[in-house]
Structures are given as structure tokens and as C-alpha cells.
Motif scaffolding. Structure first.
Motif, PDB file in Angstrom:
ATOM      1  N   ARG A  40       0.830  -1.212   0.000  1.00  0.00           N
ATOM      2  CA  ARG A  40       0.000   0.000   0.000  1.00  0.00           C
ATOM      3  C   ARG A  40       0.861   1.258   0.000  1.00  0.00           C
ATOM      4  NH1 ARG A  40      -4.050   1.049   4.984  1.00  0.00           N
ATOM      5  NH2 ARG A  40      -2.025   1.438   5.978  1.00  0.00           N
ATOM      6  N   GLN A  43       2.351   2.137  -3.445  1.00  0.00           N
ATOM      7  CA  GLN A  43       1.383   2.731  -4.363  1.00  0.00           C
ATOM      8  C   GLN A  43       0.941   4.118  -3.885  1.00  0.00           C
ATOM      9  OE1 GLN A  43       0.839   0.830  -6.964  1.00  0.00           O
ATOM     10  NE2 GLN A  43      -0.747   1.901  -8.101  1.00  0.00           N
ATOM     11  N   TYR A  44       0.816   4.268  -2.575  1.00  0.00           N
ATOM     12  CA  TYR A  44       0.271   5.522  -2.015  1.00  0.00           C
ATOM     13  C   TYR A  44       1.139   5.994  -0.835  1.00  0.00           C
ATOM     14  CZ  TYR A  44      -3.726   3.685  -4.572  1.00  0.00           C
ATOM     15  OH  TYR A  44      -4.544   3.160  -5.539  1.00  0.00           O
ATOM     16  N   LEU A  55      -6.829   7.789   0.081  1.00  0.00           N
ATOM     17  CA  LEU A  55      -6.900   6.579  -0.741  1.00  0.00           C
ATOM     18  C   LEU A  55      -8.209   6.477  -1.512  1.00  0.00           C
ATOM     19  CD1 LEU A  55      -5.518   3.738   1.571  1.00  0.00           C
ATOM     20  CD2 LEU A  55      -4.286   5.150  -0.060  1.00  0.00           C
ATOM     21  N   ILE A  58      -9.487   0.894  -2.292  1.00  0.00           N
ATOM     22  CA  ILE A  58      -8.525  -0.134  -2.692  1.00  0.00           C
ATOM     23  C   ILE A  58      -9.002  -1.532  -2.303  1.00  0.00           C
ATOM     24  CG2 ILE A  58      -6.545   1.426  -2.673  1.00  0.00           C
ATOM     25  CD1 ILE A  58      -5.765   0.280   0.065  1.00  0.00           C
ATOM     26  N   THR A 113     -10.146  -0.026  -6.761  1.00  0.00           N
ATOM     27  CA  THR A 113      -8.759   0.107  -7.208  1.00  0.00           C
ATOM     28  C   THR A 113      -7.925  -1.061  -6.677  1.00  0.00           C
ATOM     29  OG1 THR A 113      -8.988   2.520  -7.168  1.00  0.00           O
ATOM     30  CG2 THR A 113      -6.744   1.627  -7.246  1.00  0.00           C
ATOM     31  N   PHE A 115      -4.710  -3.200  -5.791  1.00  0.00           N
ATOM     32  CA  PHE A 115      -3.328  -2.788  -5.550  1.00  0.00           C
ATOM     33  C   PHE A 115      -2.406  -3.956  -5.211  1.00  0.00           C
ATOM     34  CE2 PHE A 115      -4.684  -3.165  -1.222  1.00  0.00           C
ATOM     35  CZ  PHE A 115      -3.547  -3.296  -0.425  1.00  0.00           C
ATOM     36  N   CYS A 116      -2.950  -5.124  -4.847  1.00  0.00           N
ATOM     37  CA  CYS A 116      -2.092  -6.200  -4.341  1.00  0.00           C
ATOM     38  C   CYS A 116      -2.745  -7.556  -4.557  1.00  0.00           C
ATOM     39  CB  CYS A 116      -1.846  -5.973  -2.850  1.00  0.00           C
ATOM     40  SG  CYS A 116      -0.915  -7.267  -2.006  1.00  0.00           S
ATOM     41  N   LEU A 144       0.194  -4.535 -10.286  1.00  0.00           N
ATOM     42  CA  LEU A 144      -0.173  -4.862  -8.910  1.00  0.00           C
ATOM     43  C   LEU A 144       1.029  -5.434  -8.169  1.00  0.00           C
ATOM     44  CD1 LEU A 144      -3.601  -6.669  -9.532  1.00  0.00           C
ATOM     45  CD2 LEU A 144      -3.180  -4.243  -9.123  1.00  0.00           C
ATOM     46  N   TRP A 145       1.094  -5.151  -6.883  1.00  0.00           N
ATOM     47  CA  TRP A 145       2.118  -5.726  -6.009  1.00  0.00           C
ATOM     48  C   TRP A 145       1.831  -7.213  -5.840  1.00  0.00           C
ATOM     49  CZ3 TRP A 145       6.151  -3.260  -3.202  1.00  0.00           C
ATOM     50  CH2 TRP A 145       6.745  -4.019  -2.191  1.00  0.00           C
TER      51      TRP A 145
END
Length: 370
Positions: A40, A43-44, A55, A58, A113, A115-116, A144-145
Motif C-alpha cells: 500500500r 502505491q500511495y 486513498l 482499494i 482500485t 493494488f495487491c 499490482l504488487w
């Protein structure tokens, strides 16, 4: 010592010399939390100062067979368990890549959104290894992570016979690996490994002046404490260093290969017995062997709801009798639409084939009249 061993673990994963960062945490659940926290932050990064208000909505993804700690981490980090999307698995318990891609696209259409993605290498119940190469391709495609929860299965990287099951782990952004599981290191000994240097520190550092002075006598690179979410920590690295010195990588490899051989032996014995039924009718991929015991009275009841209701009670009753008599301990659980079954996991270097034979005989002795 910590730096040396962490570097060894990065190399075993397959990361380059200039890559890799990490630390030891109180367990796999906390290591998974670190993985999601760093994902996280990457990304942010502004969340560290401004909080959740910066955010978008997510979401992250994990297989339906993934460890519960992923949802727990989402709850702790303020992401919310509703924003952990569980991806369908195949009959062996592996995440289905096409389902992952479908879930990612659906989330985007809903305005969420991604992200992972947390992949699993050695699932808790079935011992499944997600297809890491395919998952890595999807993560790269969608930016994506990729975190790999190899808390249970990471030790298999030390076996030349079985390390292929984690093919693709070198493409992960972060990895959880618990030496206190398959490698047999005493609790607690869990590592969170991050491929990109500097992220752990950037995410977690608070530069407490009374601890982390930049003008100390020694090299301040050894002050790893500001990378953590803790302050005081156990020296978890020493016992791992000592065991690795004593056993060597070849010693760990022989130990792990032995577990795999015992799992295969157990599977082959159960397969020949009429009163046992394997949950997965295929040779075990890991040291997890899952099975039901059928007392004679249940063998004549047709497969269906009535039999399942009775079978559900058998494993808990046998385990309770084992505990009362002090003969053995073996876990059980349901999984999806499957009622309670036994889960035998090999991770004790003292276990022999005679112990396996004894356990089977003991289950039959205690269960035959149930």
C-alpha cells in the motif's frame, strides 16, 4: 548475522545482488501484514502522513484457500475485510489465474482500485502451491504488487527435488517465509522479505532521536529497528544462524526431502485401505495429507447428506479419545463443502514410518466402533 542470513534467503528466492531487504517478525501473520502494508505504501506513500482519506477504494486479492491473516491484516490496516476478494481455486486448492484476472477486471468496473495480490506457496489445509508464474504475469499486466505467503512452503526452496513448486517466486515483490515451520527452527522465526531496497525503512521509520542517532561510533546500517512496526524485538536470527551452521543447506534439504517421502508413504498406505478415503485422490504436493476415516457402520450408508452428517462427527471424536489417552495429536477441519477430515502434516525430524503405521492403527482402534 541478520544481514548475512537475509542475503542468503534473497539469493535462494532468486533476487539479484542489488535487490532485497527484510527483517524478522513475530510470525507469518505479522509478516503478511508487512507485505500488505508495504504494498500500500509503495502505491500511495502519502498515506503515511495523511492517512486513509487520501486513498481510493482499494482492494486486494487472495485465494479462497489463503491464510486468514490476510483478512486480519486488511482489518488492522483499515482496508476492511470486505475489500479482500477471494479468488476461486481448483480441486487441488490452487488459485485459478483466469479467475484472478476476472476478479481484477470486475473490481475495476465497479470503480474499485486493485493494488495487491497475495499468492500462497503451501496452503495451510491442503498444502497447495498457487501458480506463481501465471500470477506474476497478471500482476505485471495490471501493475499490482505481488506478495507470496510462503510461510509454510518457503522451506521447500532448499530442496533441489521440490523447489520447482515455487517457480516464479523470484518475481514477487515481497515474500513471507517462516523457518519455524518446515525448517524446524524453534518459535518464533519468521521473515518478511522485500525485493526493493529502502521501502521498509521509508514506510515505517520515525527516526526516534533517542534510538537512531546518525552519528554513532559504529555503522548505523546495523540499526534495523526503524524498519519495523515494533520497538523492542526478540533476537530471532541467532537460532536460525546456529541451525544453518550446524546442518548446512544440505542438512535442511535432507530433512525436508524426508518429510516429503513420509507424506508419500502415508498417502500410499491410506490409498490401499478400505476404511480410509483421501480428500485429494492424487499424490500429495507437499507434506499435508488429508483424509477421512470411515467406521464400518458408515460404509453401508450411501453417499449424501445423511452420511456426511455422521462423518462430520468422527474425526473430532477420535481426536478427543487420542488426547484423553495421550497417544497422539492430529488436527482436523472441514473445508468448503467437505466435512471434517484429518490433516496430517509432516514437519518433525523425529518422525519415522513406524510412527505413521502406529497412527493409522490407532485411528482404526479408536474409530472402529464409532
Amino acid at each position: 548475522m541478520e544481514t548475512i542470513l537475509l542475503k542468503k534467503m534473497y539469493e535462494i528466492i532468486g533476487w539479484g545482488e542489488t535487490e532485497g531487504d527484510g527483517l524478522f517478525s513475530p510470525g507469518g501473520s505479522i509478516s503478511n501484514l508487512y507485505g500488505i502494508l508495504i504494498a500500500r505504501y509503495k502505491q500511495y506513500p502519502e498515506i503515511k502522513r495523511k492517512g486513509m482519506t487520501v486513498l481510493p477504494g482499494i482492494v486486494l486479492f487472495v485465494s479462497e484457500q489463503g491464510h486468514y491473516s490476510v483478512k486480519k491484516a486488511a482489518a488492522i490496516l483499515g482496508i476492511g475485510t470486505d475489500n479482500v476478494i477471494e479468488v476461486k481455486c481448483d480441486e487441488r486448492g490452487k488459485m485459478i489465474p483466469a479467475e484472478l484476472e476476472k476478479n481484477i477486471l470486475q473490481a475495476k468496473r465497479k470503480g474499485q482500485t486493485p493494488f495487491c495480490v497475495t499468492a500462497t506457496a503451501g496452503s495451510t489445509v491442503l498444502g497447495a502451491f498457487d501458480p506463481l508464474q501465471d500470477i506474476a504475469d497478471i500482476c505485471e499486466r495490471h501493475n499490482l504488487w505481488m506478495h507470496v505467503d510462503a510461510a509454510w512452503g518457503g522451506g521447500l526452496l532448499l530442496s533441489r527435488n521440490h523447489s520447482y513448486k515455487l517457480s516464479g517466486i523470484e518475481r514477487a515483490n515481497s515474500v513471507t517465509w517462516n523457518p519455524h515451520k518446515l525448517m524446524g527452527v524453534p518459535l518464533q522465526c519468521s521473515a518478511i522479505l522485500i525485493r526493493e531496497k529502502g521501502l521498509l525503512e521509508a514506510c515505517n521509520q520515525m527516526q526516534a532521536g533517542y534510538l537512531f542517532q546518525p552519528d554513532k561510533l559504529y555503522n548505523v546500517d546495523f540499526d534495523t529497528g526503524d524498519k519495523t512496526i515494533q520497538c523492542g524485538r526478540h533476537v530471532d536470527i541467532f537460532k536460525l544462524w546456529l541451525m544453518w551452521k550446524a546442518k548446512g543447506t544440505s542438512g535442511f534439504e535432507a530433512q525436508i526431502n524426508r518429510y516429503m517421502e513420509l507424506a508419500k508413504y502415508f498417502y500410499n498406505v491410506l490409498k490401499k485401505k478400505d476404511n480410509f478415503k483421501l480428500v485429494l485422490d492424487a499424490e500429495p504436493e507437499f507434506t499435508n495429507v488429508c483424509f477421512w476415516y470411515f467406521p464400518p457402520r458408515l460404509k453401508h450408508i450411501p453417499k449424501g447428506f445423511e452420511r456426511d452428517q455422521e462423518l462430520q462427527k468422527i474425526a473430532p471424536k477420535i481426536k478427543a479419545q487420542m488426547l484423553e489417552e495421550g497417544t497422539a495429536m492430529i488436527s482436523y477441519q472441514p473445508c468448503g463443502d467437505k466435512v471434517n477430515f484429518f490433516r496430517m502434516v509432516f514437519s518433525n525430524p523425529a518422525t519415522r514410518q513406524t510412527d505413521v503405521d502406529y497412527l493409522i492403527d490407532e485411528i482404526e482402534r479408536l474409530g472402529k466402533d464409532l
